[in-house]
Structure formats: structure tokens, C-alpha cells
Design a protein around this motif. Structure first.
Motif, PDB file in Angstrom:
ATOM      1  N   SER A  30       9.186   6.041  -6.270  1.00 50.66           N
ATOM      2  CA  SER A  30      10.515   6.135  -5.655  1.00 50.66           C
ATOM      3  C   SER A  30      10.649   5.233  -4.433  1.00 50.66           C
ATOM      4  O   SER A  30      11.719   5.171  -3.829  1.00 50.66           O
ATOM      5  CB  SER A  30      10.795   7.576  -5.232  1.00 50.66           C
ATOM      6  N   TYR A  31       9.561   4.567  -4.076  1.00 51.87           N
ATOM      7  CA  TYR A  31       9.530   3.752  -2.868  1.00 51.87           C
ATOM      8  C   TYR A  31       9.238   2.294  -3.210  1.00 51.87           C
ATOM      9  O   TYR A  31       8.310   1.995  -3.951  1.00 51.87           O
ATOM     10  CB  TYR A  31       8.443   4.238  -1.914  1.00 51.87           C
ATOM     11  N   ALA A  32      10.018   1.403  -2.617  1.00 51.29           N
ATOM     12  CA  ALA A  32       9.613   0.003  -2.580  1.00 51.29           C
ATOM     13  C   ALA A  32       8.504  -0.103  -1.539  1.00 51.29           C
ATOM     14  O   ALA A  32       8.532   0.580  -0.513  1.00 51.29           O
ATOM     15  CB  ALA A  32      10.784  -0.884  -2.205  1.00 51.29           C
ATOM     16  N   MET A  33       7.538  -0.962  -1.795  1.00 48.87           N
ATOM     17  CA  MET A  33       6.408  -1.097  -0.876  1.00 48.87           C
ATOM     18  C   MET A  33       6.178  -2.559  -0.554  1.00 48.87           C
ATOM     19  O   MET A  33       6.466  -3.439  -1.376  1.00 48.87           O
ATOM     20  CB  MET A  33       5.148  -0.487  -1.487  1.00 48.87           C
ATOM     21  N   GLY A  34       5.662  -2.789   0.632  1.00 49.52           N
ATOM     22  CA  GLY A  34       5.484  -4.174   1.035  1.00 49.52           C
ATOM     23  C   GLY A  34       4.324  -4.371   1.989  1.00 49.52           C
ATOM     24  O   GLY A  34       3.672  -3.415   2.414  1.00 49.52           O
ATOM     25  N   TRP A  35       4.081  -5.637   2.293  1.00 48.94           N
ATOM     26  CA  TRP A  35       3.057  -6.040   3.248  1.00 48.94           C
ATOM     27  C   TRP A  35       3.707  -6.851   4.373  1.00 48.94           C
ATOM     28  O   TRP A  35       4.557  -7.701   4.115  1.00 48.94           O
ATOM     29  CB  TRP A  35       1.982  -6.890   2.570  1.00 48.94           C
ATOM     30  N   PHE A  36       3.278  -6.568   5.567  1.00 49.11           N
ATOM     31  CA  PHE A  36       3.616  -7.353   6.740  1.00 49.11           C
ATOM     32  C   PHE A  36       2.304  -7.786   7.387  1.00 49.11           C
ATOM     33  O   PHE A  36       1.244  -7.236   7.088  1.00 49.11           O
ATOM     34  CB  PHE A  36       4.428  -6.515   7.736  1.00 49.11           C
ATOM     35  N   ARG A  37       2.385  -8.749   8.289  1.00 50.27           N
ATOM     36  CA  ARG A  37       1.197  -9.150   9.024  1.00 50.27           C
ATOM     37  C   ARG A  37       1.562  -9.512  10.456  1.00 50.27           C
ATOM     38  O   ARG A  37       2.702  -9.891  10.743  1.00 50.27           O
ATOM     39  CB  ARG A  37       0.493 -10.334   8.353  1.00 50.27           C
ATOM     40  N   GLN A  38       0.579  -9.369  11.322  1.00 55.94           N
ATOM     41  CA  GLN A  38       0.803  -9.680  12.728  1.00 55.94           C
ATOM     42  C   GLN A  38      -0.395 -10.444  13.258  1.00 55.94           C
ATOM     43  O   GLN A  38      -1.506  -9.903  13.318  1.00 55.94           O
ATOM     44  CB  GLN A  38       1.029  -8.407  13.545  1.00 55.94           C
ATOM     45  N   ALA A  39      -0.163 -11.690  13.631  1.00 46.61           N
ATOM     46  CA  ALA A  39      -1.194 -12.517  14.230  1.00 46.61           C
ATOM     47  C   ALA A  39      -1.216 -12.277  15.741  1.00 46.61           C
ATOM     48  O   ALA A  39      -0.209 -11.845  16.312  1.00 46.61           O
ATOM     49  CB  ALA A  39      -0.923 -13.983  13.923  1.00 46.61           C
ATOM     50  N   PRO A  40      -2.332 -12.559  16.392  1.00 42.60           N
ATOM     51  CA  PRO A  40      -2.412 -12.338  17.840  1.00 42.60           C
ATOM     52  C   PRO A  40      -1.302 -13.069  18.592  1.00 42.60           C
ATOM     53  O   PRO A  40      -1.072 -14.262  18.384  1.00 42.60           O
ATOM     54  CB  PRO A  40      -3.791 -12.917  18.198  1.00 42.60           C
ATOM     55  N   GLY A  41      -0.596 -12.339  19.429  1.00 46.91           N
ATOM     56  CA  GLY A  41       0.457 -12.926  20.239  1.00 46.91           C
ATOM     57  C   GLY A  41       1.746 -13.221  19.510  1.00 46.91           C
ATOM     58  O   GLY A  41       2.654 -13.839  20.085  1.00 46.91           O
ATOM     59  N   LYS A  42       1.850 -12.772  18.272  1.00 46.74           N
ATOM     60  CA  LYS A  42       3.050 -13.048  17.486  1.00 46.74           C
ATOM     61  C   LYS A  42       3.706 -11.764  17.021  1.00 46.74           C
ATOM     62  O   LYS A  42       3.103 -10.705  17.041  1.00 46.74           O
ATOM     63  CB  LYS A  42       2.703 -13.938  16.292  1.00 46.74           C
ATOM     64  N   GLU A  43       4.946 -11.901  16.567  1.00 46.32           N
ATOM     65  CA  GLU A  43       5.671 -10.773  16.018  1.00 46.32           C
ATOM     66  C   GLU A  43       5.141 -10.420  14.624  1.00 46.32           C
ATOM     67  O   GLU A  43       4.613 -11.274  13.915  1.00 46.32           O
ATOM     68  CB  GLU A  43       7.158 -11.112  15.913  1.00 46.32           C
ATOM     69  N   ARG A  44       5.313  -9.165  14.262  1.00 49.50           N
ATOM     70  CA  ARG A  44       4.964  -8.757  12.902  1.00 49.50           C
ATOM     71  C   ARG A  44       5.957  -9.393  11.941  1.00 49.50           C
ATOM     72  O   ARG A  44       7.168  -9.330  12.146  1.00 49.50           O
ATOM     73  CB  ARG A  44       5.003  -7.232  12.787  1.00 49.50           C
ATOM     74  N   GLU A  45       5.435 -10.002  10.875  1.00 45.64           N
ATOM     75  CA  GLU A  45       6.299 -10.714   9.950  1.00 45.64           C
ATOM     76  C   GLU A  45       6.106 -10.234   8.518  1.00 45.64           C
ATOM     77  O   GLU A  45       5.024  -9.792   8.130  1.00 45.64           O
ATOM     78  CB  GLU A  45       6.022 -12.227  10.018  1.00 45.64           C
ATOM     79  N   PHE A  46       7.164 -10.378   7.745  1.00 47.34           N
ATOM     80  CA  PHE A  46       7.164  -9.991   6.350  1.00 47.34           C
ATOM     81  C   PHE A  46       6.277 -10.918   5.537  1.00 47.34           C
ATOM     82  O   PHE A  46       6.257 -12.128   5.766  1.00 47.34           O
ATOM     83  CB  PHE A  46       8.603 -10.042   5.820  1.00 47.34           C
ATOM     84  N   VAL A  47       5.568 -10.328   4.559  1.00 47.92           N
ATOM     85  CA  VAL A  47       4.728 -11.102   3.660  1.00 47.92           C
ATOM     86  C   VAL A  47       5.209 -10.979   2.216  1.00 47.92           C
ATOM     87  O   VAL A  47       5.464 -11.982   1.551  1.00 47.92           O
ATOM     88  CB  VAL A  47       3.254 -10.657   3.751  1.00 47.92           C
ATOM     89  N   ALA A  48       5.321  -9.744   1.720  1.00 48.74           N
ATOM     90  CA  ALA A  48       5.684  -9.547   0.318  1.00 48.74           C
ATOM     91  C   ALA A  48       6.195  -8.133   0.116  1.00 48.74           C
ATOM     92  O   ALA A  48       5.895  -7.227   0.892  1.00 48.74           O
ATOM     93  CB  ALA A  48       4.487  -9.805  -0.598  1.00 48.74           C
ATOM     94  N   ILE A  49       6.967  -7.954  -0.970  1.00 52.99           N
ATOM     95  CA  ILE A  49       7.502  -6.636  -1.318  1.00 52.99           C
ATOM     96  C   ILE A  49       7.486  -6.475  -2.823  1.00 52.99           C
ATOM     97  O   ILE A  49       7.570  -7.462  -3.566  1.00 52.99           O
ATOM     98  CB  ILE A  49       8.937  -6.456  -0.776  1.00 52.99           C
ATOM     99  N   ILE A  50       7.377  -5.239  -3.268  1.00 43.69           N
ATOM    100  CA  ILE A  50       7.418  -4.943  -4.696  1.00 43.69           C
ATOM    101  C   ILE A  50       8.281  -3.705  -4.903  1.00 43.69           C
ATOM    102  O   ILE A  50       8.225  -2.753  -4.115  1.00 43.69           O
ATOM    103  CB  ILE A  50       5.994  -4.758  -5.263  1.00 43.69           C
ATOM    104  N   SER A  51       9.078  -3.724  -5.958  1.00 50.62           N
ATOM    105  CA  SER A  51       9.961  -2.596  -6.254  1.00 50.62           C
ATOM    106  C   SER A  51       9.146  -1.394  -6.738  1.00 50.62           C
ATOM    107  O   SER A  51       7.960  -1.503  -7.045  1.00 50.62           O
ATOM    108  CB  SER A  51      10.977  -3.000  -7.312  1.00 50.62           C
ATOM    109  N   GLY A  52       9.812  -0.252  -6.810  1.00 51.42           N
ATOM    110  CA  GLY A  52       9.129   0.973  -7.194  1.00 51.42           C
ATOM    111  C   GLY A  52       8.473   0.909  -8.561  1.00 51.42           C
ATOM    112  O   GLY A  52       7.387   1.451  -8.776  1.00 51.42           O
ATOM    113  N   SER A  53       9.133   0.244  -9.494  1.00 50.30           N
ATOM    114  CA  SER A  53       8.592   0.116 -10.845  1.00 50.30           C
ATOM    115  C   SER A  53       7.563  -1.005 -10.952  1.00 50.30           C
ATOM    116  O   SER A  53       6.816  -1.074 -11.930  1.00 50.30           O
ATOM    117  CB  SER A  53       9.725  -0.165 -11.824  1.00 50.30           C
ATOM    118  N   GLY A  54       7.567  -1.899  -9.971  1.00 49.18           N
ATOM    119  CA  GLY A  54       6.684  -3.064 -10.017  1.00 49.18           C
ATOM    120  C   GLY A  54       7.303  -4.252 -10.721  1.00 49.18           C
ATOM    121  O   GLY A  54       6.693  -5.308 -10.815  1.00 49.18           O
TER     122      GLY A  54
END
Length: 128
Positions: A30-54
Motif C-alpha cells: 500500500s506504500y510507495a517506497m524510495g531511497w534518498f541520500r545525504q552527503a556530508p554538508g549537503k541536503e538530503r536528495e532523492f535517488v529512486a522510488i518504486i510504486s507499491g506493486s513494483g
């Protein structure tokens, strides 16, 4: 939903890693899921997302063609296969989930404020 990220480590440029995010507590499909990343001294940024079904995915331009997001709802687990890693991929990687199985528009799903649940992060270090 509780999220637990794992699989980070140190690798040389050009190498590969696979991150995992184990989910518990609710019906994860029931949830879309994703990955974010945060490098030192930087804002957290979007990497990838996948829908609930994939069935649908989205990627940041910086990782497109190198990273692949997937999920196994039977195992309540999401993955991020990272190939051809670069030093600029070095960051703490966080998995996240939001209510609603569809992706939505890219202007929506790239915003970290749109996600309801977050894992604790796993460190990826890429050396040149």
C-alpha cells in the motif's frame, strides 16, 4: 511502518553494492517506497522510488542507468542495486515510504517532505 536499511559499505569506484530496506508493521504494498541520500554538508536528495506493486519506478538523473530499485512484497523488502559507483555517490542512504501505492508526478515524489516513514540510514563510501 518501521523501516530498516542495510547493505552499505566501502567500495572502489566502478564497483557495486546492493542496499536493502526491510519494512514491517503494515501492508507494504500500500506504500510507495524510495531511497534518498545525504552527503556530508549537503541536503538530503532523492535517488529512486518504486510504486507499491513494483510496476513503476523513478530515478534521479544522476543515478539513471546505474542504479536499479526493486521490491519483493512477499518479503516486505525493497532493494537498491548500485552499479558503476562513483566517488560522488558517497553518502548516507535512507529508505522511506509514503502512503499510496502510486508514484505521482516527479515534482511530487522527489520531495522528502512527501514521505511519512524513514529508516535509519546506511553509509556508502566510494573511493577513487
Amino acid at each position: 511502518v518501521q523501516l530498516q536499511a542495510s547493505g552499505g559499505g566501502s567500495v572502489q569506484a566502478g564497483g557495486s553494492l546492493r542496499l536493502s530496506c526491510a519494512a514491517s508493521g503494515r501492508t507494504v504494498s500500500s506504500y510507495a517506497m524510495g531511497w534518498f541520500r545525504q552527503a556530508p554538508g549537503k541536503e538530503r536528495e532523492f535517488v529512486a522510488i518504486i510504486s507499491g506493486s513494483g510496476g513503476n519506478t523513478g530515478y534521479a538523473d544522476s543515478v539513471k542507468g546505474r542504479f536499479t530499485i526493486s521490491r519483493d512484497n512477499a518479503k516486505n523488502t525493497m532493494y537498491l542495486q548500485m552499479n558503476s559507483l562513483k566517488p560522488e555517490d558517497t553518502a548516507v542512504y535512507y529508505c522511506a515510504a509514503r502512503w499510496g501505492s502510486n508514484l505521482g508526478t516527479s515534482s511530487y515524489y522527489t520531495q522528502r517532505g512527501r514521505y511519512d516513514y524513514w529508516g535509519q540510514g546506511t553509509l556508502v563510501t566510494v573511493s577513487s
